[in-house]
Scaffold this motif. Structure first.
Motif, PDB file in Angstrom:
ATOM      1  N   UNK A 267      40.168  39.519  39.926  1.00 30.39           N
ATOM      2  CA  UNK A 267      41.538  39.021  40.140  1.00 30.39           C
ATOM      3  C   UNK A 267      41.588  38.194  41.436  1.00 30.39           C
ATOM      4  N   UNK A 268      41.021  38.742  42.512  1.00 31.53           N
ATOM      5  CA  UNK A 268      41.012  38.026  43.799  1.00 31.53           C
ATOM      6  C   UNK A 268      40.214  36.727  43.686  1.00 31.53           C
ATOM      7  N   UNK A 269      39.088  36.790  42.965  1.00 30.08           N
ATOM      8  CA  UNK A 269      38.239  35.603  42.823  1.00 30.08           C
ATOM      9  C   UNK A 269      39.002  34.492  42.101  1.00 30.08           C
ATOM     10  N   UNK A 270      39.778  34.856  41.098  1.00 31.14           N
ATOM     11  CA  UNK A 270      40.569  33.854  40.364  1.00 31.14           C
ATOM     12  C   UNK A 270      41.636  33.262  41.289  1.00 31.14           C
ATOM     13  N   UNK A 271      42.348  34.138  41.997  1.00 30.76           N
ATOM     14  CA  UNK A 271      43.417  33.642  42.875  1.00 30.76           C
ATOM     15  C   UNK A 271      42.868  32.698  43.941  1.00 30.76           C
ATOM     16  N   UNK A 272      41.670  33.046  44.468  1.00 32.46           N
ATOM     17  CA  UNK A 272      41.079  32.229  45.546  1.00 32.46           C
ATOM     18  C   UNK A 272      40.140  31.151  45.032  1.00 32.46           C
ATOM     19  N   UNK A 273      40.003  31.064  43.725  1.00 29.30           N
ATOM     20  CA  UNK A 273      39.051  30.140  43.089  1.00 29.30           C
ATOM     21  C   UNK A 273      37.671  30.254  43.751  1.00 29.30           C
ATOM     22  N   UNK A 274      37.258  31.484  43.886  1.00 29.60           N
ATOM     23  CA  UNK A 274      35.945  31.754  44.474  1.00 29.60           C
ATOM     24  C   UNK A 274      34.948  31.930  43.323  1.00 29.60           C
ATOM     25  N   UNK A 275      34.236  30.844  43.004  1.00 27.95           N
ATOM     26  CA  UNK A 275      33.417  30.853  41.790  1.00 27.95           C
ATOM     27  C   UNK A 275      32.271  31.859  41.862  1.00 27.95           C
ATOM     28  N   UNK A 276      31.629  31.941  43.018  1.00 33.65           N
ATOM     29  CA  UNK A 276      30.487  32.853  43.124  1.00 33.65           C
ATOM     30  C   UNK A 276      30.932  34.308  42.890  1.00 33.65           C
ATOM     31  N   UNK A 277      32.041  34.642  43.516  1.00 34.50           N
ATOM     32  CA  UNK A 277      32.559  36.009  43.355  1.00 34.50           C
ATOM     33  C   UNK A 277      32.960  36.274  41.898  1.00 34.50           C
ATOM     34  N   UNK A 278      33.561  35.272  41.289  1.00 36.75           N
ATOM     35  CA  UNK A 278      33.973  35.421  39.885  1.00 36.75           C
ATOM     36  C   UNK A 278      32.747  35.624  38.991  1.00 36.75           C
ATOM     37  N   UNK A 279      31.759  34.744  39.177  1.00 35.81           N
ATOM     38  CA  UNK A 279      30.569  34.800  38.329  1.00 35.81           C
ATOM     39  C   UNK A 279      29.803  36.099  38.505  1.00 35.81           C
ATOM     40  N   UNK A 280      29.584  36.481  39.750  1.00 36.55           N
ATOM     41  CA  UNK A 280      28.796  37.699  40.008  1.00 36.55           C
ATOM     42  C   UNK A 280      29.483  38.928  39.418  1.00 36.55           C
ATOM     43  N   UNK A 281      30.780  39.029  39.626  1.00 30.71           N
ATOM     44  CA  UNK A 281      31.480  40.247  39.159  1.00 30.71           C
ATOM     45  C   UNK A 281      31.640  40.259  37.647  1.00 30.71           C
TER      46      UNK A 281
END
Ligand code: PMV
Length: 335
Positions: free
Chosen positions: A238-252
């Motif tokens: 959820x946080x990765x989407x809000x912050x558009x943090x691709x690495x965090x999104x992909x890893x999780x």
């Protein structure tokens, strides 16, 4: 409350005869980034945890529905009349029976699905979501989004997320009737995000997600680990989407899928959706990532993989995976 009580409650006095003769609707397929696996109520498809998905743009189900003059329902999928005794037709008929009340209405339902059916690419989810939208229009119920999502869930759990484009969150809810368990869009537009569909097998899966989930809940000694993991992942994704943090999104997202498939293997008997091809591609993805290509994968109840990457890497991804189908989930919002 059972399914019929929920439908009666939500439709109230709305179930008047159809005002129009024909309606049609589209619903996108959705891929869970943080997955739903396990029902706290089997009949109502109430999940143990919340989940978060991304819809696949114009990949999904386009369904038209009309009142049939014949005294039976007719269901067509991709132009082919479905035998009404098969499991799939029985499931659809059981679903529409919920809305018929005592009226002797019969339907002709025609669905076009442009993704592989029952191969872990969320075909039933978009199918039920398109069906409830089409029914709503045909009968002029004018249901609100929350009610549509709850009713889609009665067809297939993840269908409650297939009513919207983009990111969607399904809140697990806490009540026994599930009136607080429904999905809603997360209003983040991430134009650079791409999803790649790697279809490794179009064969229908032998074990439905419904049976596999239940087997995991009842027999895996590690099911409680899954619940703990998914609750943590939900917040991170959820946080990765809000912050558009691709690495965090992909890893999780990847870690969530890998944990799910590992836990399924600890069910009795073990559940293995992967094919040798699946593992080969997973190894390739991990190797490519080690060389600097930022790609991640996720996998649902089937052998096929979905890749996550950014638009700038599209050509490179296509070079390494010539058969991949690239989807830009947000393109549809501005075309
Ligand atoms: O709603 P179902 O019964 O098709 O189950 C969906 C299960 C997964 O696709 C593996 C996960 C998810 O959240 O979509």
């Amino acid at each position: 409350m059972n399914k019929q009580d929920i439908v009666n409650h939500l439709l109230g006095k709305k179930n008047k005869k159809s005002a129009i003769k024909f309606a049609e609707a589209f619903a996108p397929a959705n891929i869970a980034l943080c997955k739903y696996w396990g029902k706290r109520n089997l009949e109502l498809n109430l999940p143990y945890q919340s989940s978060l998905s991304i819809s696949l743009g114009n990949k999904g189900a386009h369904t038209s529905i009309s009142i049939s003059d014949e005294k039976r329902d007719r269901i067509y999928v991709n132009g082919k009349l479905i035998d009404e005794t098969c499991n799939f037709a029985q499931r659809v008929i059981a679903y529409i029976n919920l809305f018929r009340k005592k009226q002797s209405i019969y339907y002709k339902i025609q669905t076009r699905i442009n993704i592989p059916i029952a191969a872990g690419v969320a075909s039933s989810a978009c199918g039920f979501a398109a069906l409830i939208r089409a029914l709503d229009q045909l009968h002029d119920w004018k249901l609100d989004d929350k009610s549509l999502s709850i009713l889609a869930r009665l067809g297939s759990g993840s269908a409650c997320r297939s009513l919207w484009h983009g990111f969607v969150i399904w809140q697990r809810g806490a009540t026994t009737d599930g009136m607080d368990s429904y999905a809603a869009p997360l209003l983040v537009q991430w134009n650079d995000l791409c999803i790649g569909l790697l279809v490794l097998s179009k064969k229908q899966k032998k074990l439905s997600s419904r049976l596999a989930m239940q087997r995991t809940v009842v027999t895996s000694p590690n099911y409680s680990c899954w619940l703990k993991k998914v609750n943590q992942d939900f917040q991170i994704i959820y946080d990765a989407v809000l912050n558009k943090n691709f690495q965090q999104l992909g890893q999780s997202t990847e870690s969530n899928a890998v944990t799910l498939h590992t836990i399924m293997q600890t069910a009795d008997p073990p559940i293995v959706y992967s094919l040798p091809e699946t593992l080969r591609y997973i190894q390739k993805i991990i190797q490519l990532r080690a060389t600097g290509l930022e790609i991640y994968f996720t996998q649902d109840a089937g052998p096929n993989l979905k890749l996550l990457f950014l638009k700038k890497d599209t050509e490179n991804v296509k070079k390494h995976f010539p058969n991949i189908e690239v989807i830009e989930p947000f393109k549809i919002l501005y075309c």
